[in-house]
Design a protein around this motif. Structure first.
Motif, PDB file in Angstrom:
ATOM      1  N   THR A  28       0.814  -1.219   0.000  1.00 59.98           N
ATOM      2  CA  THR A  28       0.000   0.000   0.000  1.00 59.98           C
ATOM      3  C   THR A  28       0.847   1.267   0.000  1.00 59.98           C
ATOM      4  OG1 THR A  28      -0.166  -0.041   2.422  1.00 59.98           O
ATOM      5  CG2 THR A  28      -1.941  -1.124   1.166  1.00 59.98           C
ATOM      6  N   GLY A  29       2.164   1.119  -0.028  1.00 62.02           N
ATOM      7  CA  GLY A  29       3.049   2.276  -0.085  1.00 62.02           C
ATOM      8  C   GLY A  29       3.258   2.974   1.242  1.00 62.02           C
ATOM      9  N   GLN A  30       2.822   2.373   2.347  1.00 64.61           N
ATOM     10  CA  GLN A  30       2.984   3.004   3.660  1.00 64.61           C
ATOM     11  C   GLN A  30       4.366   2.790   4.250  1.00 64.61           C
ATOM     12  OE1 GLN A  30      -0.422   2.514   6.394  1.00 64.61           O
ATOM     13  NE2 GLN A  30      -1.325   1.315   4.734  1.00 64.61           N
ATOM     14  N   PHE A  43      14.622  -0.629   5.216  1.00 66.25           N
ATOM     15  CA  PHE A  43      15.661   0.032   5.996  1.00 66.25           C
ATOM     16  C   PHE A  43      15.225   0.162   7.454  1.00 66.25           C
ATOM     17  CE2 PHE A  43      17.053   1.735   1.864  1.00 66.25           C
ATOM     18  CZ  PHE A  43      18.422   1.590   1.984  1.00 66.25           C
ATOM     19  N   HIS A  44      16.187   0.049   8.358  1.00 68.32           N
ATOM     20  CA  HIS A  44      15.923   0.230   9.790  1.00 68.32           C
ATOM     21  C   HIS A  44      15.283   1.596  10.037  1.00 68.32           C
ATOM     22  CE1 HIS A  44      16.999   1.277  13.961  1.00 68.32           C
ATOM     23  NE2 HIS A  44      16.661   0.025  14.184  1.00 68.32           N
ATOM     24  N   ASP A  45      15.824   2.644   9.428  1.00 68.77           N
ATOM     25  CA  ASP A  45      15.287   3.996   9.619  1.00 68.77           C
ATOM     26  C   ASP A  45      13.850   4.120   9.141  1.00 68.77           C
ATOM     27  OD1 ASP A  45      17.687   4.750  10.730  1.00 68.77           O
ATOM     28  OD2 ASP A  45      18.392   5.833   8.963  1.00 68.77           O
ATOM     29  N   GLU A  46      13.469   3.368   8.123  1.00 74.63           N
ATOM     30  CA  GLU A  46      12.096   3.402   7.620  1.00 74.63           C
ATOM     31  C   GLU A  46      11.138   2.780   8.631  1.00 74.63           C
ATOM     32  OE1 GLU A  46       8.797   3.925   4.941  1.00 74.63           O
ATOM     33  OE2 GLU A  46      10.642   4.988   5.428  1.00 74.63           O
ATOM     34  N   ARG A  49      10.706   5.361  11.320  1.00 78.72           N
ATOM     35  CA  ARG A  49       9.814   6.420  10.827  1.00 78.72           C
ATOM     36  C   ARG A  49       8.361   6.001  10.917  1.00 78.72           C
ATOM     37  NH1 ARG A  49       6.336   7.192   7.318  1.00 78.72           N
ATOM     38  NH2 ARG A  49       6.799   5.258   6.243  1.00 78.72           N
ATOM     39  N   TRP A  50       8.045   4.789  10.456  1.00 79.20           N
ATOM     40  CA  TRP A  50       6.666   4.320  10.453  1.00 79.20           C
ATOM     41  C   TRP A  50       6.132   4.214  11.880  1.00 79.20           C
ATOM     42  CZ3 TRP A  50       3.582   0.454  12.300  1.00 79.20           C
ATOM     43  CH2 TRP A  50       2.323   0.362  11.715  1.00 79.20           C
ATOM     44  N   ILE A  51       6.939   3.664  12.773  1.00 77.40           N
ATOM     45  CA  ILE A  51       6.506   3.524  14.169  1.00 77.40           C
ATOM     46  C   ILE A  51       6.279   4.893  14.795  1.00 77.40           C
ATOM     47  CG2 ILE A  51       7.246   2.788  16.475  1.00 77.40           C
ATOM     48  CD1 ILE A  51       8.722   0.441  14.966  1.00 77.40           C
ATOM     49  N   THR A  52       7.194   5.817  14.569  1.00 78.86           N
ATOM     50  CA  THR A  52       7.068   7.171  15.114  1.00 78.86           C
ATOM     51  C   THR A  52       5.817   7.866  14.580  1.00 78.86           C
ATOM     52  OG1 THR A  52       9.469   7.346  15.334  1.00 78.86           O
ATOM     53  CG2 THR A  52       8.225   9.405  15.350  1.00 78.86           C
ATOM     54  N   ASP A  53       5.569   7.717  13.288  1.00 79.30           N
ATOM     55  CA  ASP A  53       4.398   8.335  12.679  1.00 79.30           C
ATOM     56  C   ASP A  53       3.084   7.757  13.210  1.00 79.30           C
ATOM     57  OD1 ASP A  53       6.075   9.891  11.167  1.00 79.30           O
ATOM     58  OD2 ASP A  53       5.671   8.873   9.255  1.00 79.30           O
TER      59      ASP A  53
END
Length: 60
Positions: A28-30, A43-46, A49-53
């Motif tokens: 879904t591109g999330q 990527f670890h950073d991705e 980012r998703w968790i933070t968002d």
């Protein structure tokens, strides 16, 4: 040292979700991913980012 790339199964364990959820987020591109051959890695950073968002405030 933190690894850079993780498979769907590894990402799911880190994020606390199922492997199918990671694949759904990719589809879904999330959640961005890198295609390596026929497989996909995140990527670890991705993941961070998703968790933070998606974190919710505990203040009410």
């Amino acid at each position: 040292m933190t690894r850079l790339l993780y498979s769907a199964r590894e990402a799911a364990a880190i994020m606390g979700v199922g492997r199918n959820t990671v694949e759904d987020l990719w589809n879904t591109g999330q959640l961005a991913y890198v295609r390596l051959g026929r497989g996909r890695k995140v990527f670890h950073d991705e993941m961070v980012r998703w968790i933070t968002d998606h974190q919710e405030s505990s203040c009410r």
